[in-house]
Scaffold this motif. Structure first.
Motif, PDB file in Angstrom:
ATOM      1  N   ALA A  25      -2.504 -91.279  29.128  1.00 59.40           N
ATOM      2  CA  ALA A  25      -2.923 -90.040  28.480  1.00 59.40           C
ATOM      3  C   ALA A  25      -4.386 -89.786  28.810  1.00 59.40           C
ATOM      4  O   ALA A  25      -5.204 -90.700  28.796  1.00 59.40           O
ATOM      5  CB  ALA A  25      -2.747 -90.161  26.968  1.00 59.40           C
ATOM      6  N   ALA A  32      -0.374 -86.172  29.240  1.00 62.42           N
ATOM      7  CA  ALA A  32       0.025 -87.405  29.915  1.00 62.42           C
ATOM      8  C   ALA A  32       0.210 -87.161  31.405  1.00 62.42           C
ATOM      9  O   ALA A  32       0.547 -86.064  31.838  1.00 62.42           O
ATOM     10  CB  ALA A  32       1.316 -87.928  29.327  1.00 62.42           C
ATOM     11  N   TYR A 146       2.715 -94.594  25.059  1.00 63.57           N
ATOM     12  CA  TYR A 146       2.938 -94.679  26.498  1.00 63.57           C
ATOM     13  C   TYR A 146       3.046 -96.111  27.004  1.00 63.57           C
ATOM     14  O   TYR A 146       3.510 -96.350  28.097  1.00 63.57           O
ATOM     15  CB  TYR A 146       1.821 -93.935  27.235  1.00 63.57           C
TER      16      TYR A 146
END
Lengths: 217, 330
Positions: A25, A32, A146
């Motif tokens: 990110a 992202a 993530y």
């Protein structure tokens, strides 16, 4: 050696990527990007919407492609499966080798799980049949976790090739040996909802179970 | 040896810090992340040799079991690919997981069977994932990696000290063999094949099976592994020995026999005798005018053969060997 500074594909700011991350990110704009090994590219993401709030969202690659069979040969099973008299349950006897059903998009895990493969295969199969009518997607607006993304899209494409062959064999009476000619099209990350069910995670769409201990961060 | 270049940040020009195995580098001053490109897809390491020259020679001497005179002992570094990857694939041609029901008798304290517990076991074709090592055999020296203690390396890889090659002056230590240009794609092919073999191995005779695997998350390393190459001379002839440079095990031994050139006297004499005999049969009048000679002729032939063999053994063989020694300096 080619040295490329990594920039955010959305705002152009410097990206800070550490370790073995696939998704990152941007620390300025929050969007992202996927690190492909040489550059950072834009990435579409969507969340599968459910009525009940999920306990965890796990990332899956949704990959679209055009696949053609470039080589195909088949032979009747002459392995240990037949010797033991255990006829394969899933094989349809009337299926012909020239008639494998190739899905046009597939779902493969981007997260790492010890037993993810069987699960993924089932999910991909289900998805190719049901997705249009049952799933509602929502654009991702908030930052996700993530670090759960372990496999990049190149890994996922490798998995797709394997799964295609597997799905074709699942429907065929004979053992098929085939190669595919695949043209890759758009890809995106789907965040799939999971609910905690005792010791396991249970997928909230198709009710597949996933061992909690198998989930590796 | 490949030229070593400093990694400088393309944004601010200061030094970059790269972790081993990572395709990324971080700038120390401006904090930018820099992609290193596909050329940096692998890193080079070397293994420090644990055997010194004298030890290598004495180990080679033990291997011969004969009195042994050294001609040369040289340390070489052999490049070996090491691939750490995850394989994803399926075996069997079908998806089919066939369930086999096992019945296990459960007995009480007195040993009587109370009931049978059923366990469902999945057999048949399945999708497998594995994470393992692959290595490339090095054909240039006629040896295979397995002979070079490859399996030991596979087991003890995590414990082995791999020294980054950039920091070392390997060429000062010994001869470094560079991998050829095609080695990398070949290595990828071989590693895939090796994975496949290992996936199929539990299925025994897998003639009827199909499988397909793809390698995910590959981490490739090029490791320079030390090998001592000792040449010597024993009473049997020249001797060549390759020793594992880390633990000193014999990798490859070849005892050459003494070089002999056998002069073709035997065949020459036999050909002459055969010609004579043929002549006697076809036209006896021309070859042997007198009748009594035809009785003696076979003994002549035998004499020819015996004389030829004697000549060969006593004179020509020795001459030939002397010539060979003179030319090849052995």
């Amino acid at each position: 050696m080619k040295l490329t500074p990594l920039k955010c594909p959305h705002c152009g700011a410097k990206l800070k990527i550490t370790g073995n991350t696939v998704l990152v990110a941007c620390q300025y704009c929050g969007n992202a990007a996927e690190f492909t090994g040489e550059s950072a590219v834009k990435l579409e993401q969507a969340i599968i919407k459910t009525e009940v709030q999920p306990d965890i969202l796990l990332p899956l690659w949704l990959i679209s492609y055009d696949a053609k069979i470039s080589r195909l040969s088949s032979h009747p099973p002459r392995s240990l499966f037949q010797q033991e008299g255990t006829e394969v349950l899933y094989r349809r006897k009337d299926a012909r080798p020239e008639d494998p059903d190739i899905p046009r998009r597939m779902l493969v895990a981007a997260f790492k799980v010890n037993n993810f493969i069987n699960y993924t295969a089932d999910l991909s199969y289900e998805l190719s049949l049901k997705q249009d009518e049952r799933l509602t997607e929502e654009q991702v607006k908030r930052p996700m976790e993530y670090s759960l993304c372990y496999y990049g899209h190149l890994d996922a494409q490798g998995m797709v090739e394997v799964l295609l062959r597997m799905l074709a064999n699942k429907k065929s009476h004979n053992i098929l040996d085939m190669d595919f000619d695949i043209g890759w099209r758009e890809r995106k990350i789907l965040w799939w909802p999971f609910k905690k069910d005792g010791d396991c995670w249970r997928d909230m769409i198709y009710e597949q179970r996933l061992l909690q201990s198998a989930l590796e961060k | 040896m490949e030229k070593i270049t400093a990694l400088l940040c393309p944004v601010c020009g200061s030094g970059l810090a790269a972790e081993s195995g990572s395709p990324l580098a971080q700038c120390r001053s401006c904090q930018a992340s820099v992609a290193l490109g596909s050329q940096m897809g692998f890193h080079r390491y070397y293994v420090e040799p644990g055997i010194r020259r004298n030890a290598a020679i004495s180990l080679a001497g033990q291997a011969t079991e004969l009195s042994f005179e050294t001609i040369a002992a040289r340390l070489m570094f052999i490049p070996v690919w090491h691939v750490e990857a995850e394989a994803f694939g399926f075996i069997g041609g079908q998806r089919p997981i066939v369930e086999r029901v096992l019945k296990i008798p459960v007995s009480d304290a007195e040993g009587n069977t109370v009931y049978e517990k059923e366990i469902k076991q999945k057999i048949g074709g399945e999708v497998v994932k594995k994470s393992l090592w692959v290595k490339k055999d090095y054909r240039m020296l006629g040896i295979k990696w397995n002979e070079l203690g490859g399996s030991d390396i596979r087991d003890g890889a995590s414990r082995m000290d791999l020294i980054p090659e950039d920091d070392a002056e390997l060429s000062k230590l010994g001869l470094v063999l560079e991998p050829d240009a095609v080695a990398e794609p070949e290595m990828i092919g071989e590693s895939t094949k090796s994975f496949k073999g290992q996936l199929l191995y539990p299925y025994g005779n897998y003639q009827g099976l199909t499988s397909r695997i793809s390698l995910l998350k590959q981490n490739r390393r090029l490791i320079y592994y030390p090998v001592w190459r000792v040449l010597g001379f024993t009473k049997k002839g020249r001797f060549k020995c390759l020793l594992d440079g880390v633990n000193g095990t014999q990798v490859y031994i070849k005892q050459y026999s003494r070089i002999r050139i056998v002069p073709p006297t035997k065949y020459l004499v036999a050909a002459m005798a055969a010609g004579l005999a043929l002549g006697m049969i076809l036209a006896p009048g021309n070859v042997i005018p007198q009748g009594w000679l035809s009785f003696v002729a076979p003994f002549f032939l035998l004499g020819f053969l015996a004389g030829g063999a004697l000549l060969n053994r006593l004179i020509l063989d020795r001459l030939a060997e002397k010539a060979v020694r003179l030319i090849w300096k052995v």
